[in-house]
Scaffold this active site. Structure first.
Site, mmCIF file in Angstrom:
data_model
loop_
_atom_site.group_PDB
_atom_site.id
_atom_site.type_symbol
_atom_site.label_atom_id
_atom_site.label_comp_id
_atom_site.label_asym_id
_atom_site.label_seq_id
_atom_site.Cartn_x
_atom_site.Cartn_y
_atom_site.Cartn_z
ATOM 1 N N LYS A 22 43.276 51.625 34.379
ATOM 2 C CA LYS A 22 44.300 50.759 34.979
ATOM 3 C C LYS A 22 44.873 49.802 33.940
ATOM 4 O O LYS A 22 46.096 49.628 33.826
ATOM 5 C CB LYS A 22 43.697 49.962 36.141
ATOM 6 C CG LYS A 22 44.650 48.910 36.724
ATOM 7 C CD LYS A 22 43.983 48.058 37.778
ATOM 8 C CE LYS A 22 43.226 46.885 37.198
ATOM 9 N NZ LYS A 22 44.112 45.745 36.854
ATOM 10 N N ASN A 23 43.983 49.170 33.172
ATOM 11 C CA ASN A 23 44.422 48.128 32.240
ATOM 12 C C ASN A 23 45.144 48.677 31.018
ATOM 13 O O ASN A 23 45.753 47.923 30.270
ATOM 14 C CB ASN A 23 43.217 47.275 31.811
ATOM 15 C CG ASN A 23 42.705 46.412 32.945
ATOM 16 O OD1 ASN A 23 43.430 46.127 33.896
ATOM 17 N ND2 ASN A 23 41.446 46.014 32.855
ATOM 18 N N ARG A 91 49.761 40.087 38.761
ATOM 19 C CA ARG A 91 49.863 39.274 37.560
ATOM 20 C C ARG A 91 50.238 40.101 36.334
ATOM 21 O O ARG A 91 50.961 39.637 35.455
ATOM 22 C CB ARG A 91 48.534 38.556 37.305
ATOM 23 C CG ARG A 91 48.620 37.630 36.102
ATOM 24 C CD ARG A 91 47.308 36.972 35.754
ATOM 25 N NE ARG A 91 47.492 36.140 34.575
ATOM 26 C CZ ARG A 91 47.441 36.590 33.341
ATOM 27 N NH1 ARG A 91 47.230 37.870 33.112
ATOM 28 N NH2 ARG A 91 47.625 35.780 32.308
ATOM 29 N N CYS A 115 45.607 33.539 40.647
ATOM 30 C CA CYS A 115 44.550 34.503 40.947
ATOM 31 C C CYS A 115 43.316 33.768 41.410
ATOM 32 O O CYS A 115 43.001 32.691 40.904
ATOM 33 C CB CYS A 115 44.230 35.331 39.709
ATOM 34 S SG CYS A 115 42.948 36.562 39.979
ATOM 35 N N ARG A 120 45.010 31.663 34.956
ATOM 36 C CA ARG A 120 45.228 32.536 33.803
ATOM 37 C C ARG A 120 46.656 32.325 33.312
ATOM 38 O O ARG A 120 47.562 33.077 33.645
ATOM 39 C CB ARG A 120 44.972 33.997 34.189
ATOM 40 C CG ARG A 120 43.539 34.230 34.638
ATOM 41 C CD ARG A 120 43.177 35.688 34.698
ATOM 42 N NE ARG A 120 43.721 36.343 35.870
ATOM 43 C CZ ARG A 120 43.540 37.633 36.147
ATOM 44 N NH1 ARG A 120 42.843 38.389 35.339
ATOM 45 N NH2 ARG A 120 44.054 38.157 37.237
ATOM 46 N N VAL A 122 50.171 31.755 30.973
ATOM 47 C CA VAL A 122 50.895 32.633 30.053
ATOM 48 C C VAL A 122 51.390 31.848 28.840
ATOM 49 O O VAL A 122 52.285 32.300 28.127
ATOM 50 C CB VAL A 122 52.086 33.317 30.767
ATOM 51 C CG1 VAL A 122 51.596 34.211 31.889
ATOM 52 C CG2 VAL A 122 53.074 32.289 31.302
ATOM 53 N N ASP A 308 34.840 41.855 33.428
ATOM 54 C CA ASP A 308 35.140 42.739 34.562
ATOM 55 C C ASP A 308 33.914 43.505 35.065
ATOM 56 O O ASP A 308 34.001 44.212 36.069
ATOM 57 C CB ASP A 308 36.245 43.732 34.196
ATOM 58 C CG ASP A 308 37.634 43.124 34.296
ATOM 59 O OD1 ASP A 308 37.745 41.996 34.785
ATOM 60 O OD2 ASP A 308 38.604 43.778 33.888
ATOM 61 N N ILE A 330 34.521 33.773 30.215
ATOM 62 C CA ILE A 330 35.944 34.138 30.203
ATOM 63 C C ILE A 330 36.668 33.487 31.372
ATOM 64 O O ILE A 330 37.698 32.821 31.196
ATOM 65 C CB ILE A 330 36.114 35.671 30.250
ATOM 66 C CG1 ILE A 330 35.281 36.342 29.152
ATOM 67 C CG2 ILE A 330 37.591 36.028 30.096
ATOM 68 C CD1 ILE A 330 35.638 35.937 27.748
ATOM 69 N N ARG A 400 43.473 48.244 44.313
ATOM 70 C CA ARG A 400 44.241 47.792 43.149
ATOM 71 C C ARG A 400 43.734 48.439 41.861
ATOM 72 O O ARG A 400 44.519 48.665 40.930
ATOM 73 C CB ARG A 400 44.150 46.273 42.987
ATOM 74 C CG ARG A 400 44.983 45.449 43.936
ATOM 75 C CD ARG A 400 44.955 43.988 43.500
ATOM 76 N NE ARG A 400 45.228 43.874 42.086
ATOM 77 C CZ ARG A 400 44.445 43.232 41.219
ATOM 78 N NH1 ARG A 400 43.341 42.633 41.619
ATOM 79 N NH2 ARG A 400 44.779 43.177 39.945
#
Length: 421
Positions: A22-23, A91, A115, A120, A122, A308, A330, A400
């Site tokens: 996904k990422n 996001r 989130c 998070r 930018v 994650d 994180i 998702r």
């Protein structure tokens, strides 16, 4: 709205294929905006996030076709505005900012929503674009970028933030810089495999990039990019989630279509605990161990232990008859799953950004609420080993980022069903 009913106690056994990342898929799909030519992306997982990115590309003017994991994009003429209605649901939609800036030099992209796992921002994305000579104005919830050709040039910058390197920020700057004149050096770059995968796609398009996969990326700008074909790397987080499932209950499972080197931080912890792990060229096998030892881990940027996988290892710690600790560096607020696991009987003490888990306690099924993508997966894992029935609500979080998770678990022997709430 749907929920997943998990009936605990059924052993897992067999093999499962891991889907594309996904990422990786999201920024790679966004990168197709950098050229007028046709791009073909393979092994794109069927997820709500990737479906939404495909929709965003279409709304921006690209022609998009999707079938059986293959997405074909031709962005001959594209719009310069990505409004709030487009980007508010995901996001990662912020990763259209880099390619729109690089190709059009002028664009407007709405700030993405917040989130539940924490703030998070930018700011590093904007810092990088400003270093390339872009003028940035943030007002009314929009990011307005103006990067005149005469000032849009390569530069040296550092994208390291207070909690480590920014993955999407590195992606955005890399995508913008490939069409900026001169040399760009990104210090403090994210070294995640997904960043390297994006770089490899850009290189196929004609970009000149060195150092992707390290904390220093060097980009030599080119005048234009062309179309390319690319196959997305396997999803290391999905793979790690199934490794946790195999360690928690059953007679042993094998995950296929993986890159084991991307999972070293995960498999190292599993081995240290005493779980039998066998690593092949593109597969990993694992089985439970009743005598497994607890662990102490801290989430870090790649190649450290991934944030994650933190929630899934909380679930794993619950079945190890020992004490484990997990410290989150994180996203320190990323422990929403703890309260839900405690509803199931888990013995977890949360102090700040550190969870202390006393495993081996008998857990019982309960209705639980998913708060984010990885927390959802952790609650499903916990449900697999509890006594009775666990109802995981807000299933859309799982959809998702996990392609047909319930079907894959069922193929291994899990007893679960997806129902309308």
């Amino acid at each position: 709205m749907e929920k997943l009913i998990v009936h605990g106690g059924s052993p897992l056994k067999g093999r499962v294929n891991i889907s594309g990342s996904k990422n990786s898929s999201l920024p790679i799909l966004a990168a197709t905006l950098l050229t007028k030519d046709t791009c073909t992306i393979r092994r794109v997982p069927d997820l709500s996030d990737t479906n939404y990115m495909v929709r965003i590309l279409g709304e921006l003017g690209a022609e998009v076709e999707r079938a059986s994991g293959v997405v074909v994009v031709k962005a001959e003429k594209i719009k310069s505005v990505a409004p709030y209605d487009l980007v508010r649901k995901m996001r990662a939609s912020i990763c259209v900012l880099g390619p729109l800036t690089g190709r059009l030099r002028k664009c407007t992209v709405s700030l993405p929503g917040g989130c539940v796992i924490g703030d998070r921002p930018v700011d590093l994305h904007l810092k990088g674009l400003e270093a390339l000579g872009a003028e940035i104005l943030v007002e009314g919830g929009d990011i307005r970028v103006n990067a005149p050709k005469k000032t849009f040039k390569g530069s040296t910058m550092n994208l390291m933030g207070k909690h480590g390197s920014t993955v999407l920020g590195t992606d955005n700057i890399m995508m913008a810089a490939v069409l900026a004149k001169g040399t760009t050096v990104i210090e403090g770059a994210a070294a995640e495999p997904e960043v390297e995968d994006l770089a490899n796609f850009l290189i196929k398009m004609g970009a000149k990039i060195e150092g992707a996969g390290t904390n220093r990326i060097v980009i030599e700008g080119v005048k234009e990019l062309h179309g390319a074909e690319h196959t997305v790397i396997p999803d290391r987080i999905e793979a790690g989630t199934f490794l946790c499932a195999g360690a928690m209950i059953g007679e042993g499972i094998t995950i296929k279509r993986v890159l084991p080197e991307h999972l070293k931080a995960v498999t190292d912890v599993l081995k240290k605990c005493g779980f039998p792990v066998e690593i092949g060229k593109d597969s990993i096998s694992i089985a439970p161990n009743p005598a497994a030892k607890g662990f102490d881990l801290t989430t870090l940027c790649y190649p450290g232990f991934p944030t994650d996988m933190q929630a899934q290892f909380c679930a794993l710690a619950c079945v190890i008859n020992d004490v484990s600790t997990i410290t989150e560096t994180i996203f320190p607020q990323r422990f929403m799953h703890v309260a839900e696991m405690k509803r199931m009987g888990a013995d977890i003490d949360l102090q700040g950004a550190t969870a202390r888990i006393r495993g081996g306690v008998k857990m019982k099924g309960a209705p639980v609420m998913a708060s984010d993508l990885r927390a959802s997966a952790a609650l499903v894992l916990a449900g697999l080993v509890t006594e009775g029935r666990t109802d995981v609500n807000r299933l859309y979080h799982i959809d998702r980022g996990y392609e047909h998770l319930d079907d894959k678990l069922a193929s291994l022997g899990a007893q679960l069903e997806r129902v309308k709430e």
